[in-house]
Write a protein that holds these residues in place. Structure first.
Motif, mmCIF file in Angstrom:
data_model
loop_
_atom_site.group_PDB
_atom_site.id
_atom_site.type_symbol
_atom_site.label_atom_id
_atom_site.label_comp_id
_atom_site.label_asym_id
_atom_site.label_seq_id
_atom_site.Cartn_x
_atom_site.Cartn_y
_atom_site.Cartn_z
ATOM 1 N N VAL A 76 -24.714 22.177 -43.277
ATOM 2 C CA VAL A 76 -24.204 23.541 -43.602
ATOM 3 C C VAL A 76 -24.518 23.899 -44.967
ATOM 4 O O VAL A 76 -24.598 24.862 -45.355
ATOM 5 C CB VAL A 76 -22.893 23.648 -43.170
ATOM 6 N N ILE A 77 -24.049 22.730 -46.028
ATOM 7 C CA ILE A 77 -24.536 23.011 -47.414
ATOM 8 C C ILE A 77 -25.885 23.426 -47.454
ATOM 9 O O ILE A 77 -26.268 24.405 -48.229
ATOM 10 C CB ILE A 77 -24.070 21.785 -48.275
ATOM 11 N N GLY A 78 -26.875 22.680 -47.119
ATOM 12 C CA GLY A 78 -28.092 22.949 -47.188
ATOM 13 C C GLY A 78 -28.428 24.413 -46.515
ATOM 14 O O GLY A 78 -29.562 25.082 -47.200
ATOM 15 N N ALA A 79 -27.984 24.676 -45.348
ATOM 16 C CA ALA A 79 -28.287 25.945 -44.612
ATOM 17 C C ALA A 79 -27.751 27.061 -45.736
ATOM 18 O O ALA A 79 -28.587 27.959 -45.729
ATOM 19 C CB ALA A 79 -27.716 25.935 -43.497
ATOM 20 N N LYS A 80 -26.764 27.062 -46.174
ATOM 21 C CA LYS A 80 -26.022 28.126 -46.886
ATOM 22 C C LYS A 80 -26.691 28.126 -48.268
ATOM 23 O O LYS A 80 -27.030 29.410 -48.613
ATOM 24 C CB LYS A 80 -24.684 27.890 -47.036
ATOM 25 N N GLU A 81 -27.146 27.210 -48.915
ATOM 26 C CA GLU A 81 -27.568 27.404 -50.241
ATOM 27 C C GLU A 81 -29.270 27.203 -50.323
ATOM 28 O O GLU A 81 -29.826 27.664 -51.353
ATOM 29 C CB GLU A 81 -27.407 26.155 -50.953
ATOM 30 N N GLY A 82 -29.766 26.983 -49.153
ATOM 31 C CA GLY A 82 -31.117 26.755 -49.243
ATOM 32 C C GLY A 82 -31.973 25.680 -50.030
ATOM 33 O O GLY A 82 -32.984 25.874 -50.358
ATOM 34 N N LEU A 83 -31.076 24.858 -50.447
ATOM 35 C CA LEU A 83 -31.506 23.929 -51.164
ATOM 36 C C LEU A 83 -31.897 22.350 -50.587
ATOM 37 O O LEU A 83 -30.937 21.969 -49.800
ATOM 38 C CB LEU A 83 -30.786 23.741 -52.347
ATOM 39 N N VAL A 215 -27.582 11.696 -44.358
ATOM 40 C CA VAL A 215 -27.061 12.433 -45.798
ATOM 41 C C VAL A 215 -28.154 13.187 -46.366
ATOM 42 O O VAL A 215 -27.581 14.184 -47.067
ATOM 43 C CB VAL A 215 -26.980 11.070 -46.693
ATOM 44 N N ILE A 216 -29.534 13.006 -46.005
ATOM 45 C CA ILE A 216 -30.387 13.901 -46.704
ATOM 46 C C ILE A 216 -30.764 15.102 -45.581
ATOM 47 O O ILE A 216 -31.890 15.441 -45.788
ATOM 48 C CB ILE A 216 -31.751 13.096 -46.999
ATOM 49 N N THR A 217 -29.807 15.250 -44.678
ATOM 50 C CA THR A 217 -30.183 16.680 -44.026
ATOM 51 C C THR A 217 -30.219 17.765 -44.452
ATOM 52 O O THR A 217 -31.089 18.701 -43.837
ATOM 53 C CB THR A 217 -28.945 16.734 -43.058
ATOM 54 N N PRO A 218 -29.669 18.154 -45.672
ATOM 55 C CA PRO A 218 -30.100 19.269 -46.415
ATOM 56 C C PRO A 218 -31.540 19.525 -46.624
ATOM 57 O O PRO A 218 -32.068 20.685 -46.600
ATOM 58 C CB PRO A 218 -29.624 19.416 -47.708
ATOM 59 N N VAL A 227 -25.077 28.874 -39.764
ATOM 60 C CA VAL A 227 -24.407 27.859 -39.610
ATOM 61 C C VAL A 227 -24.546 27.396 -38.417
ATOM 62 O O VAL A 227 -24.472 26.171 -37.936
ATOM 63 C CB VAL A 227 -23.101 27.894 -40.085
ATOM 64 N N GLY A 228 -24.395 28.018 -37.588
ATOM 65 C CA GLY A 228 -24.472 27.878 -35.886
ATOM 66 C C GLY A 228 -25.710 27.184 -35.867
ATOM 67 O O GLY A 228 -25.817 26.365 -34.783
ATOM 68 N N ASP A 229 -26.934 27.372 -36.119
ATOM 69 C CA ASP A 229 -28.115 26.875 -35.926
ATOM 70 C C ASP A 229 -27.962 25.453 -36.446
ATOM 71 O O ASP A 229 -28.651 24.704 -35.592
ATOM 72 C CB ASP A 229 -29.312 27.422 -36.849
ATOM 73 N N VAL A 230 -27.479 25.102 -37.474
ATOM 74 C CA VAL A 230 -27.202 24.043 -37.911
ATOM 75 C C VAL A 230 -26.483 23.002 -36.778
ATOM 76 O O VAL A 230 -26.689 21.728 -36.497
ATOM 77 C CB VAL A 230 -26.637 23.544 -39.346
ATOM 78 N N VAL A 231 -25.101 23.682 -36.283
ATOM 79 C CA VAL A 231 -24.456 22.876 -35.375
ATOM 80 C C VAL A 231 -25.231 22.803 -34.403
ATOM 81 O O VAL A 231 -25.163 21.469 -33.737
ATOM 82 C CB VAL A 231 -23.269 23.645 -35.180
ATOM 83 N N LYS A 232 -26.027 23.750 -33.586
ATOM 84 C CA LYS A 232 -26.621 23.453 -32.275
ATOM 85 C C LYS A 232 -27.919 22.456 -32.576
ATOM 86 O O LYS A 232 -27.924 21.436 -31.621
ATOM 87 C CB LYS A 232 -27.326 24.787 -32.018
ATOM 88 N N GLN A 233 -28.541 22.406 -33.641
ATOM 89 C CA GLN A 233 -29.717 21.524 -33.740
ATOM 90 C C GLN A 233 -29.158 20.157 -33.841
ATOM 91 O O GLN A 233 -29.803 19.175 -33.387
ATOM 92 C CB GLN A 233 -30.564 21.807 -34.784
ATOM 93 N N THR A 234 -28.275 20.017 -34.417
ATOM 94 C CA THR A 234 -27.586 18.825 -35.002
ATOM 95 C C THR A 234 -27.047 18.015 -33.730
ATOM 96 O O THR A 234 -27.296 16.771 -33.364
ATOM 97 C CB THR A 234 -26.592 18.634 -36.239
ATOM 98 N N VAL A 235 -26.283 18.802 -32.783
ATOM 99 C CA VAL A 235 -25.760 18.175 -31.593
ATOM 100 C C VAL A 235 -26.649 17.913 -30.767
ATOM 101 O O VAL A 235 -26.677 16.587 -30.323
ATOM 102 C CB VAL A 235 -24.402 19.079 -31.127
#
Length: 448
Positions: A76-83, A215-218, A227-235
């Motif tokens: 989620v941090i990676g998605a929100k910040e794009g970094l 850990v390197i998910t971002p 954020v919802g996309d992060v949850v869907k793809q991860t699960v």
């Protein structure tokens, strides 16, 4: 060397703008490709050799839940910040110098695994085709993956669209061929053929097997749109990867009474089994190289103040990893890479604690996010974080109770929160962000 001459820089030190983000399905395909790799096959076989089917099922379930929680929070941090991971670390507890250490650790660890995975595929190619010696195939396979990664996320997405379905089809073929002489009911109810593993040991294997990737998910989720996309793809990606490939490995181990799935698959179905090995290695190996390159770019930028092109760095580390694989040198570094892996879980704990709880530098990220830029400065050192990082890693390495990777992650999170409440999280020195990083990037819209 210009990015246009080598490949794309892929926002190595900048925010990925909204116009360059991808659909969650595109990113999920790559996440599933990472999990549904040869290593997951071997993990399932290891579990099946020492556990009953249902014990292995619960070990995979518990391990997957742990990995999903870690991957979602830091993703989620990676998605929100794009970094990417090591750049975010500058403002999530580590400071400029600490983030350079993270970048270096990522770079060394993943280029090592890149070389080892290249050597594994080379052995399969040598047995399938011959012609070249194993070292020759190591060079060719490593350089082929390097060419894919030079073009960045877009190219890697298209590789995933091809390799992931092909891998699943070939796995299905090889499994049907091998298990056709066995009753599924008897395999599910069979006792493990090898020394018994406890549920705790099995869960440790599952969680520890992909904790660095979590850990390197971002590096991946910075291309997600929400954020919802992060949850869907991860699960979806982690759950399917763990269950589909992991449980197949369990059944194979019960069927053949061995954990050596590679030998069985290649001997029973010949060239199909070899292709399974190659495809199962390719999709995780491009991400090994991609994240390694990002880590090295951040290290050079943080330490030397130079923004080197990601593609140029990728070319150098890809050739280096391929050469080391061809020379067989990396086999001797496996133990070192495993030890280095204990340093990663606390990084996630600290970053999540800073971003969501302590928020010492969160306002600076919030203020610059809407403009697509980075904060003008970052703390150079955060001494308390370095102490917490080292302490948590040592706990993960030497404390025998529980799950080592989770112990170190939880200790890192809790210690950072406590230190934050006590006012101990303070930066020492200030480092300026390079102008090339602060400048807003104009992006070419993503195509999928």
């Amino acid at each position: 060397m210009a990015g246009s001459q080598v490949g794309t820089d892929d926002y190595a030190l900048a925010r990925v703008p909204a116009s360059a983000r991808y659909s969650w399905w595109s990113v999920a395909t790559q996440r599933f490709g990472q999990i549904s790799a040869l290593s997951q096959f071997l993990l399932g076989a290891t579990l099946g050799f020492g556990m009953s089917f249902w014990s292995a099922f619960w070990a995979l379930t518990l391990g997957a839940v742990i990995l999903e929680l870690v991957a979602i929070l830091i993703g989620v941090i990676g998605a929100k910040e794009g970094l990417q991971t090591s750049v975010i670390a500058r403002w999530t507890g580590f400071g400029q110098a600490g983030s350079s250490l993270i970048g270096l650790a990522i770079g060394i660890s993943l280029i090592g695994w890149f070389g080892i995975q290249s050597a594994v595929s080379a052995a399969g190619l040598q047995s399938l085709i011959g012609v070249l010696p194993t070292w020759g195939w190591s060079l060719l396979f490593g350089l082929a993956v390097t060419l894919v990664v030079l073009r960045g996320f877009h190219s890697m997405a298209w590789v995933a669209y091809v390799t992931v379905p092909a891998f699943l089809i070939l796995v299905g073929w090889s499994i049907i061929s091998e298990l056709s002489d066995h009753s599924l009911g008897s395999l599910v109810s069979a006792a493990p053929p090898g020394p018994q593993l406890s549920l705790l040991e099995g869960t440790t294997l599952v969680a520890g097997g992909f904790i660095v990737g979590a850990v390197i998910t971002p590096d991946m989720t910075r291309y997600n749109r929400t954020v919802g996309d992060v949850v869907k793809q991860t699960v979806l990606g982690i759950t399917l990867g763990e269950y589909v490939i992991g449980l197949i490995g369990v059944l194979l181990a019960h069927a053949i009474g061995s954990a050596n799935v590679i030998t069985i698959v290649t001997s029973s179905v010949g060239w199909v089994g070899t292709l399974v090995i190659i495809l199962g290695t390719l999709k995780i190996n491009d991400w090994n190289l991609y994240s390694s390159g990002l880590g090295v770019v951040n290290f050079i930028g943080s330490v030397f103040g130079r923004h080197v092109n990601r593609a140029a760095v990728t070319l150098v580390v890809g050739v280096l990893g391929s050469v080391l694989a061809a020379g067989g040198i990396l086999d001797k570094f496996t133990d070192f890479l495993i030890v280095l892996g204990v340093a990663f879980p606390p990084i996630a704990g600290i970053m999540v604690a800073e971003y969501f709880v302590v928020k010492r530098w969160r306002p600076e990220l919030d203020q610059t996010r809407e403009h697509g830029t980075l904060p003008a400065t970052a703390p150079t050192w955060v001494p308390a974080t370095i102490v917490i990082w080292i302490g948590a890693a040592l706990i993960g390495k030497y404390v025998a109770w529980g799950l080592p990777s989770i112990n170190s992650l939880v200790v890192g999170f809790a210690a950072y929160v406590v230190a934050g409440k006590l006012g101990l999280i303070r930066g020492v020195g200030t480092s300026k962000t390079m102008d090339s990083e602060k400048t807003e990037i104009t992006a070419v819209p993503a195509t999928s």
